[in-house]
Design an enzyme around this catalytic site. Structure first.
Site, PDB file in Angstrom:
ATOM      1  N   ILE A  47      -4.889   8.096   7.305  1.00 50.88           N
ATOM      2  CA  ILE A  47      -3.932   9.189   7.127  1.00 50.88           C
ATOM      3  C   ILE A  47      -4.587  10.568   7.097  1.00 50.88           C
ATOM      4  CG2 ILE A  47      -3.929   8.803   4.607  1.00 50.88           C
ATOM      5  CD1 ILE A  47      -0.970  10.107   6.624  1.00 50.88           C
ATOM      6  N   THR A  48      -5.736  10.658   6.432  1.00 47.99           N
ATOM      7  CA  THR A  48      -6.342  11.982   6.328  1.00 47.99           C
ATOM      8  C   THR A  48      -6.855  12.462   7.693  1.00 47.99           C
ATOM      9  OG1 THR A  48      -8.303  10.849   5.549  1.00 47.99           O
ATOM     10  CG2 THR A  48      -7.000  11.991   3.894  1.00 47.99           C
TER      11      THR A  48
ATOM     12  N   ASP B  99      -4.816  -6.280   6.597  1.00 53.63           N
ATOM     13  CA  ASP B  99      -3.445  -6.163   6.069  1.00 53.63           C
ATOM     14  C   ASP B  99      -2.700  -7.484   6.250  1.00 53.63           C
ATOM     15  OD1 ASP B  99      -3.583  -3.526   5.269  1.00 53.63           O
ATOM     16  OD2 ASP B  99      -2.442  -2.701   6.945  1.00 53.63           O
TER      17      ASP B  99
ATOM     18  N   HIS C  52       0.830  -1.208   0.000  1.00 51.58           N
ATOM     19  CA  HIS C  52       0.000   0.000   0.000  1.00 51.58           C
ATOM     20  C   HIS C  52       0.863   1.256   0.000  1.00 51.58           C
ATOM     21  CE1 HIS C  52      -4.080  -1.669   1.659  1.00 51.58           C
ATOM     22  NE2 HIS C  52      -3.771  -2.127   0.478  1.00 51.58           N
TER      23      HIS C  52
HETATM   24  P1  NAP Z   1      -9.262  -1.304  14.981  1.00 48.84           P
HETATM   25  O1  NAP Z   1      -9.699  -0.699  13.710  1.00 48.84           O
HETATM   26  O2  NAP Z   1      -9.549  -0.593  16.242  1.00 48.84           O
HETATM   27  O3  NAP Z   1      -9.872  -2.798  15.026  1.00 48.84           O
HETATM   28  C1  NAP Z   1      -9.687  -3.586  16.164  1.00 48.84           C
HETATM   29  C2  NAP Z   1     -10.506  -4.862  16.053  1.00 48.84           C
HETATM   30  O4  NAP Z   1     -10.222  -5.639  17.210  1.00 48.84           O
HETATM   31  C3  NAP Z   1     -12.015  -4.622  16.043  1.00 48.84           C
HETATM   32  O5  NAP Z   1     -12.634  -5.595  15.237  1.00 48.84           O
HETATM   33  C4  NAP Z   1     -12.392  -4.815  17.524  1.00 48.84           C
HETATM   34  O6  NAP Z   1     -13.709  -5.257  17.717  1.00 48.84           O
HETATM   35  C5  NAP Z   1     -11.442  -5.930  17.892  1.00 48.84           C
HETATM   36  N1  NAP Z   1     -11.196  -5.996  19.328  1.00 48.84           N
HETATM   37  C6  NAP Z   1     -10.780  -4.999  20.149  1.00 48.84           C
HETATM   38  N2  NAP Z   1     -10.636  -5.447  21.402  1.00 48.84           N
HETATM   39  C7  NAP Z   1     -10.979  -6.755  21.381  1.00 48.84           C
HETATM   40  C8  NAP Z   1     -11.026  -7.764  22.357  1.00 48.84           C
HETATM   41  N3  NAP Z   1     -10.688  -7.527  23.634  1.00 48.84           N
HETATM   42  N4  NAP Z   1     -11.417  -9.013  21.988  1.00 48.84           N
HETATM   43  C9  NAP Z   1     -11.757  -9.266  20.715  1.00 48.84           C
HETATM   44  N5  NAP Z   1     -11.736  -8.354  19.721  1.00 48.84           N
HETATM   45  C10 NAP Z   1     -11.348  -7.099  20.055  1.00 48.84           C
HETATM   46  O7  NAP Z   1      -7.681  -1.510  15.032  1.00 48.84           O
HETATM   47  P2  NAP Z   1      -6.615  -1.848  13.901  1.00 48.84           P
HETATM   48  O8  NAP Z   1      -7.086  -2.829  12.911  1.00 48.84           O
HETATM   49  O9  NAP Z   1      -5.384  -2.158  14.674  1.00 48.84           O
HETATM   50  O10 NAP Z   1      -6.415  -0.454  13.158  1.00 48.84           O
HETATM   51  C11 NAP Z   1      -6.018   0.713  13.881  1.00 48.84           C
HETATM   52  C12 NAP Z   1      -6.317   1.962  13.038  1.00 48.84           C
HETATM   53  O11 NAP Z   1      -5.449   2.000  11.920  1.00 48.84           O
HETATM   54  C13 NAP Z   1      -7.722   1.989  12.492  1.00 48.84           C
HETATM   55  O12 NAP Z   1      -8.211   3.295  12.540  1.00 48.84           O
HETATM   56  C14 NAP Z   1      -7.540   1.527  11.075  1.00 48.84           C
HETATM   57  O13 NAP Z   1      -8.559   1.940  10.183  1.00 48.84           O
HETATM   58  C15 NAP Z   1      -6.209   2.152  10.750  1.00 48.84           C
HETATM   59  N6  NAP Z   1      -5.578   1.427   9.631  1.00 48.84           N
HETATM   60  C16 NAP Z   1      -5.816   1.909   8.394  1.00 48.84           C
HETATM   61  C17 NAP Z   1      -5.286   1.232   7.305  1.00 48.84           C
HETATM   62  C18 NAP Z   1      -5.569   1.751   5.934  1.00 48.84           C
HETATM   63  O14 NAP Z   1      -5.955   2.907   5.784  1.00 48.84           O
HETATM   64  N7  NAP Z   1      -5.405   0.942   4.915  1.00 48.84           N
HETATM   65  C19 NAP Z   1      -4.525   0.082   7.459  1.00 48.84           C
HETATM   66  C20 NAP Z   1      -4.320  -0.392   8.753  1.00 48.84           C
HETATM   67  C21 NAP Z   1      -4.866   0.302   9.837  1.00 48.84           C
HETATM   68  P3  NAP Z   1     -14.781  -4.302  18.412  1.00 48.84           P
HETATM   69  O15 NAP Z   1     -15.220  -3.374  17.328  1.00 48.84           O
HETATM   70  O16 NAP Z   1     -15.819  -5.237  18.880  1.00 48.84           O
HETATM   71  O17 NAP Z   1     -14.073  -3.574  19.546  1.00 48.84           O
END
Ligand code: NAP
Length: 485
Positions: free
Chosen positions: A400-401, A183, A120
């Site tokens: 990012i935005t 990812d 990406h």
């Molecule tokens: P995230 O978007 O916060 O997703 C975390 C996931 O883990 C959710 O499905 C959540 O479910 C689950 N979860 C949290 N606590 C849990 C628990 N105790 N037991 C079971 N499941 C649990 O985090 P992330 O994937 O690490 O991403 C972080 C940020 O980076 C996000 O804003 C993401 O959009 C961004 N990011 C963007 C891109 C991109 O633009 N391409 C790429 C990578 C990351 P619940 O909803 O039920 O809490």
């Protein structure tokens, strides 16, 4: 160091120059374990992708905000996207400002370099520092990895270069349904010829070449209306060459009727999920999926309860999931255990449940539960002259935005405080010179921006030799040898 960035500025009002100035003048020694990295940005401005902004960009001032006699000296801790976007806004709107960015690693750009998936390059941004633990039995078994470590490993983060994940299992389970989970699934399932053209590390490419992973489950504790990934990432998975989705139609029945009332991004995402699960695939997808050797799927209403061990107790052999039911609706729905459990046999488990910021200093007001510095519009509470932006300001959410807008807001708060006299520029400040003296005193030899350019040139040359945009150097000592032969 916490993700996001902190800007320190010595205020000139009534003895209040405590913490902002203290940060500028006394950076923690541990911030520079490998010699550190320092960048003076008064003349040259870089975007988070490392691209220099066009000449004159820094002079595009819309409204003069300062008539102060001395140029403001601003220190930014952390060279990720939040740090660079904050610097960009400050320099654009206050051309006299001097901004210095400090970084604990010998290479800049934070999670632009170490977090974003190598396939990406156009995104190259989002961030976080510390993994969150599941807190379930068996989490420590070999075969269980945190998403953060795995992402750091394939992206060449020095701390994770020895991770050596065991990819000999045919099934992998990813706990969490966010973009990081997607990812990881994509990296595990992507054809190697696609990854070879990226800056994924050679070590990761070698391991992935021998990977036996053929099936990846992304497990969510809530339902299809609460998945945390976004539509672009889903679309990419649906069209990943050699791979087909496994979506259980019963998870999606009835959702078609309620999509029209959802907010737009969630509506489009749900429509795509429903269509993929319930409708016959088009001719192209059908042909593609019929030949697919690898697959991925979503499991809903399953909360991780324990990692199951192999008979000899030596490694992970599966994951026990507690079947849940939802109370409440939409984003606010909460999962509760039903008392039933389900086991998925697998030798590879990733915990991908989000990231967490760490406090940079015990002197700062830190809200541990939210993982953010207590702040109001980026102004750190009870710390005049100190500001924060990025995930440490608002928590680990957004793309990012979001970080860009948030960093511009913080920079604007700094500019407003300069303009209104809350931050005084009437006395000269030592600025970066004071930090340099302190580093010398501590025996730390910083890596400068031109030093980084030598590392950059070496990595690019190594990449060109193997047909990649870059071959990242993984060992900080090797980086330092390049800049101090
Ligand atoms: P995230 O978007 O916060 O997703 C975390 C996931 O883990 C959710 O499905 C959540 O479910 C689950 N979860 C949290 N606590 C849990 C628990 N105790 N037991 C079971 N499941 C649990 O985090 P992330 O994937 O690490 O991403 C972080 C940020 O980076 C996000 O804003 C993401 O959009 C961004 N990011 C963007 C891109 C991109 O633009 N391409 C790429 C990578 C990351 P619940 O909803 O039920 O809490």
């Amino acid at each position: 160091m916490a993700p996001g960035c902190l800007c320190g500025f010595r205020p000139g009002v009534g003895g209040a120059h405590a913490r902002g100035g203290a940060l500028t003048r006394h950076p923690s020694h541990s911030m520079f374990p490998h010699g550190g990295w320092v960048c003076g940005l008064s003349r040259r401005l870089l975007t988070p992708g490392g691209r220099a902004l066009p000449a004159g960009a820094a002079q595009g001032v819309r409204r003069p905000l300062s008539s102060a006699p001395h140029a403001p000296q601003i220190c930014i801790v952390g060279s990720g996207p939040a740090g660079f976007y904050t610097a960009q806004h400050l320099l654009k709107h206050h051309p006299q400002a001097r901004v210095d960015i400090y970084e604990k690693l010998p290479v800049p750009f934070g999670l632009v370099r170490f977090g974003v998936a190598p396939d990406h390059p156009e995104v190259k941004s989002y961030g976080a520092e510390e993994k969150r633990e599941l807190g379930i039995p068996g989490e420590e078994l070999p075969g269980v990895y945190s998403a953060r470590d795995f992402v750091g490993w394939y992206n060449g983060l020095p701390d994770n270069r020895h991770l050596c994940p065991d990819l000999s299992s045919d099934t992998a389970v990813i706990l969490g349904q966010g973009n990081v989970a997607v990812d990881i699934a994509r990296i595990l399932l992507s054809p190697l010829e696609l990854l070879r053209r990226t800056d994924v590390t050679r070590t990761a490419l070698d391991s992935l070449t021998h990977s036996r992973v053929r099936r990846v489950w992304l497990v969510g504790r809530r339902g299809p209306l609460q998945v945390a990934f976004t539509i672009k990432e889903l679309r990419e998975m649906l069209h990943l060459p050699g791979t087909r989705p496994r979506l259980d139609p019963s998870d999606f029945q009835g959702l078609e009727d309620i999509t029209k009332d959802l907010p737009r991004p969630r509506k489009r995402l749900t429509e795509l999920l429903v269509k993929s699960a319930l409708r016959e695939p088009g001719e192209k997808d059908a042909a593609h999926w019929a030949q697919a050797e690898r697959q991925w799927g979503l499991r809903f209403l399953r909360s991780p309860q324990a990692v199951l061990s192999s008979e000899d107790g030596g490694r992970a052999a599966g994951v026990r999931l507690s079947v849940t039911r939802l109370e409440g609706a939409g984003e606010a729905a909460v999962a509760f255990p039903t008392g039933r459990v389900e086991d998925i046999p697998c030798g590879l488990i990733f915990s991908s449940i989000g990231y967490r910021s760490l406090p940079i200093s015990p002197a700062l007001p830190f809200l541990a539960r939210q993982g953010v510095i207590a702040n109001s519009m980026g102004r750190v509470q009870e710390s005049p002259g100190l500001y924060c932006s990025g995930w440490v300001k608002r928590g680990p959410t957004g793309v990012i935005t979001t970080t860009m807008a948030d960093s511009f807001d913080t920079a604007q708060a700094v500019l407003e405080d300069i303009n209104s006299g809350v931050l005084s520029c009437s006395d000269p400040r030592a600025g970066a010179a004071a930090v340099r003296d302190l580093l010398l005193l501590r025996g730390v030899r910083p890596v400068s921006f031109s030093d980084w350019e030598k590392i950059d040139a070496a990595e690019t040359a190594r990449g060109v030799a193997v047909g990649k945009p870059r071959e990242k150097i993984l060992d900080p000592e090797e980086m330092l040898r390049l800049v101090r032969p």
